[in-house]
Write an enzyme that holds these catalytic residues in place. Structure first.
Site, mmCIF file in Angstrom:
data_model
loop_
_atom_site.group_PDB
_atom_site.id
_atom_site.type_symbol
_atom_site.label_atom_id
_atom_site.label_comp_id
_atom_site.label_asym_id
_atom_site.label_seq_id
_atom_site.Cartn_x
_atom_site.Cartn_y
_atom_site.Cartn_z
ATOM 1 N N ARG A 64 0.829 -1.209 0.000
ATOM 2 C CA ARG A 64 0.000 0.000 0.000
ATOM 3 C C ARG A 64 0.864 1.261 0.000
ATOM 4 O O ARG A 64 0.557 2.243 -0.679
ATOM 5 C CB ARG A 64 -0.935 -0.012 1.203
ATOM 6 C CG ARG A 64 -1.928 1.151 1.225
ATOM 7 C CD ARG A 64 -3.004 0.906 2.280
ATOM 8 N NE ARG A 64 -3.984 1.979 2.303
ATOM 9 C CZ ARG A 64 -3.954 2.997 3.157
ATOM 10 N NH1 ARG A 64 -2.956 3.097 4.046
ATOM 11 N NH2 ARG A 64 -4.887 3.930 3.128
ATOM 12 N N HIS A 68 0.624 4.199 -2.754
ATOM 13 C CA HIS A 68 0.389 5.586 -2.352
ATOM 14 C C HIS A 68 1.565 6.487 -2.719
ATOM 15 O O HIS A 68 1.385 7.697 -2.878
ATOM 16 C CB HIS A 68 0.085 5.657 -0.854
ATOM 17 C CG HIS A 68 -1.329 5.277 -0.522
ATOM 18 N ND1 HIS A 68 -2.043 5.850 0.504
ATOM 19 C CD2 HIS A 68 -2.166 4.375 -1.096
ATOM 20 C CE1 HIS A 68 -3.258 5.324 0.546
ATOM 21 N NE2 HIS A 68 -3.348 4.411 -0.411
ATOM 22 N N ASN A 96 -3.517 8.831 4.079
ATOM 23 C CA ASN A 96 -2.363 8.238 4.770
ATOM 24 C C ASN A 96 -2.424 8.363 6.294
ATOM 25 O O ASN A 96 -1.845 7.541 7.009
ATOM 26 C CB ASN A 96 -1.064 8.895 4.282
ATOM 27 C CG ASN A 96 -0.797 8.640 2.817
ATOM 28 O OD1 ASN A 96 -1.140 7.589 2.292
ATOM 29 N ND2 ASN A 96 -0.181 9.604 2.146
ATOM 30 N N HIS A 195 -5.908 -6.101 -2.410
ATOM 31 C CA HIS A 195 -6.746 -6.213 -1.206
ATOM 32 C C HIS A 195 -6.994 -7.668 -0.811
ATOM 33 O O HIS A 195 -7.759 -7.931 0.108
ATOM 34 C CB HIS A 195 -8.077 -5.482 -1.416
ATOM 35 C CG HIS A 195 -7.966 -4.000 -1.303
ATOM 36 N ND1 HIS A 195 -9.028 -3.141 -1.430
ATOM 37 C CD2 HIS A 195 -6.885 -3.199 -1.078
ATOM 38 C CE1 HIS A 195 -8.621 -1.887 -1.285
ATOM 39 N NE2 HIS A 195 -7.312 -1.898 -1.078
#
Length: 320
Positions: A64, A68, A96, A195
């Protein structure tokens, strides 16, 4: 004569632009550190193995972090920079804040890499390699990571707030946000398969389990037990209800069964354009693994700093 000159000029400009393009991209190579830091991959693998053995969720957290990072001005390690009195980073941006994690693992890897190959390997490349290792350690596919990125000296909290998809995004928004990064709808759906590992906070899926109708009722009831209508915002639930610490295609099986945890997850299978892709991945893990790996390589090539742009940070949290 004038038209001949114009043709020559246009041809020259085309060649120069091609050369400029290829020189930038040629700097990203799997063998970038082959002579300057030959044990880099081993150092990253060993540190990630220790981190994931200690906490399986860390594989998802690092994946992740990389996503990001790349979606905000490219894969340049800007997400790793701490806020200071005179510098605003991305760690406190909405997507975040209280959720991006794994920074200490990147610090550990960076310390070991610096001890072995001082001032040579960027934090951006370390994060790219660590993301792959986390996936592999949890049973997912591997891919060849192109290397040679350099680290940003800047960050953008506003871009982090606007460029990252929200758990409440609908399908059209998801497709649009990925398209803005050069990733098509199928690549968006395959990358969402990240996910299959990791967890989400109650505050991010409360509306889905209490208010939405395209959800399996037994699944909603199970999730409500740990996510009350009010309070318990930070209580966690697995994004993949079946195997949350194994990288597989069960995430897609959940979607077909209307057991997507986030609104944005279930949007991928909700009588829309991605239903067929989700069905394919739900019955064909090899197809998912192949597409995910290819999309990760494509995402990892988003706007890298190369050549003399950026820097090689000594400490991933601060500019030199």
């Amino acid at each position: 004569m004038a038209s001949k000159t114009r043709i020559i000029l246009v041809t020259l400009l085309s060649i120069l632009s091609l050369l400029a393009y290829s020189s930038v991209n040629a700097q990203l190579s799997p063998n970038f550190y082959a002579t300057t830091c030959p044990n880099l991959q081993t150092l990253v693998q060993n540190a990630m193995r220790q981190a994931v053995t200690k906490e399986a969720r860390m594989g998802a957290s690092i994946l992740r972090l990389f996503f990001h990072d790349c979606f905000v001005n490219g894969c340049d390690a800007s997400i790793l920079l701490d806020d200071t009195a005179t510098f605003t980073g991305e760690k406190n941006a909405g997507p975040n804040l209280n959720s991006a994690r794994g920074f200490e693992v990147i610090d550990t890897i960076k310390t070991r890499v610096e001890a072995s190959c001082k001032a040579t390997v960027s934090c951006a490349d370390i994060l790219a390699l660590a993301a792959r290792e986390g996936v592999v350690l949890l049973g997912g596919p591997s891919w060849t990571v192109p290397l040679g990125r350099r680290d940003a000296r800047t960050a953008s909290q506003s871009a982090a707030n606007s460029n990252l998809p929200s758990p409440s995004s609908d399908l059209a928004t998801l497709i649009s946000m990925f398209s803005a990064k050069g990733l098509n709808a199928r690549e968006m759906t395959s990358l969402s398969g990240g996910h299959t590992i990791g967890q989400a906070r109650c505050s991010l899926f409360r509306t889905r389990i209490y208010n939405e109708t395209n959800i399996d009722s037994n699944f909603a009831t199970t999730r409500k037990a740990n996510c009350p209508a009010s309070g318990g915002d930070n209580n966690l639930a697995p994004l993949d209800s079946l195997t949350s610490t194994r990288f597989d295609n069960n995430y897609y099986k959940d979607l077909v069964a209307r057991r997507g945890l986030l609104h944005s997850d279930q949007q991928l299978f909700n009588n829309g354009s991605q239903d067929a892709v989700v069905r394919t991945y739900s019955i064909n893990n090899a197809a998912f693994a192949r597409d995910f790996a290819a999309a990760m390589v494509k995402m990892s090539n988003l706007s890298p700093l190369t050549g003399t742009n950026g820097e090689i940070r000594r400490n991933c949290r601060v500019v030199n």
